[in-house]
Write a protein that holds these residues in place. Structure first.
Motif, PDB file in Angstrom:
ATOM      1  N   ARG A  19       0.894  -1.646  -0.302  1.00 14.17           N
ATOM      2  CA  ARG A  19      -0.227   0.153   0.578  1.00 14.17           C
ATOM      3  C   ARG A  19       0.841   0.971   0.213  1.00 14.17           C
ATOM      4  N   VAL A  20       2.344   0.786   0.691  1.00 15.99           N
ATOM      5  CA  VAL A  20       2.931   1.994   0.416  1.00 15.99           C
ATOM      6  C   VAL A  20       3.588   3.078  -1.207  1.00 15.99           C
ATOM      7  N   PRO A  21       2.755   4.359  -1.524  1.00 12.53           N
ATOM      8  CA  PRO A  21       3.352   4.365  -2.403  1.00 12.53           C
ATOM      9  C   PRO A  21       5.181   4.616  -2.681  1.00 12.53           C
ATOM     10  N   GLY A  22       5.513   4.259  -3.387  1.00 12.42           N
ATOM     11  CA  GLY A  22       6.985   4.177  -3.894  1.00 12.42           C
ATOM     12  C   GLY A  22       7.856   2.471  -3.277  1.00 12.42           C
TER      13      GLY A  22
ATOM     14  N   ARG B  33      11.479   1.329  -4.313  1.00 11.80           N
ATOM     15  CA  ARG B  33      12.598   1.111  -3.908  1.00 11.80           C
ATOM     16  C   ARG B  33      12.975   0.265  -3.730  1.00 11.80           C
ATOM     17  N   LEU B  34      11.922  -0.901  -3.217  1.00 11.82           N
ATOM     18  CA  LEU B  34      12.386  -2.494  -3.299  1.00 11.82           C
ATOM     19  C   LEU B  34      13.083  -2.739  -4.347  1.00 11.82           C
ATOM     20  N   LEU B  35      12.655  -2.569  -5.544  1.00  8.98           N
ATOM     21  CA  LEU B  35      13.168  -3.173  -6.759  1.00  8.98           C
ATOM     22  C   LEU B  35      14.004  -2.662  -7.205  1.00  8.98           C
TER      23      LEU B  35
ATOM     24  N   PRO C 157      -2.619   1.136  -4.823  1.00  9.65           N
ATOM     25  CA  PRO C 157      -1.898  -0.167  -4.450  1.00  9.65           C
ATOM     26  C   PRO C 157      -1.718  -1.331  -5.530  1.00  9.65           C
ATOM     27  N   VAL C 158      -0.898  -2.129  -5.010  1.00 11.66           N
ATOM     28  CA  VAL C 158      -0.056  -3.310  -6.320  1.00 11.66           C
ATOM     29  C   VAL C 158       0.014  -4.850  -5.083  1.00 11.66           C
TER      30      VAL C 158
END
Length: 121
Positions: free
Chosen positions: A63-66, A70-72, A83-84
């Protein structure tokens, strides 16, 4: 000794139906089978000879935008749904059919949800 894996992530715009996506790849490679792992949010896909082809983790809602960027390590030019739903799967690098099955699973998943994929290569 740890095995080297090919990792692919489906970044789904809508809640995914993992069962339908797994069902779409079972006819590949002469007939694959799938089972869940007791006590773990994991589906495993096996070749008819019994070898593990693909492990698929349960979908996670981010749910956290961005956060996915950041992770990828992706830039702002990557249009990640927000969200994704994050669906990660792993195939053993040394299996010649495993990457094909992993990509087919992720393609089937995204065909039903929209979104995009990221892979380790």
């Amino acid at each position: 000794m740890t095995s080297v894996t090919f990792d692919i992530i489906g970044l789904c715009a809508e809640p995914p139906d993992l069962g339908a996506a797994v069902g779409a790849v079972l006819p590949l490679c002469g007939g694959l089978t799938a089972s869940t792992v007791e006590g773990r949010p994991l589906v495993q896909v096996f070749h008819r000879d019994g070898r593990l082809v693909l492990s698929i983790e349960e979908a996670r809602l981010v749910r956290v935008p961005g956060e996915v960027r950041r992770l990828l390590g992706a830039g702002d030019e990557v249009d990640v749904p927000d969200p994704v739903w994050w669906v990660e799967s792993r195939a053993l690098e040394e299996d010649p059919e495993a990457e094909t099955v992993a990509r087919a699973f992720t393609d089937a998943l995204l065909a039903g949800t929209g979104g995009l994929s990221w892979s380790s290569r």
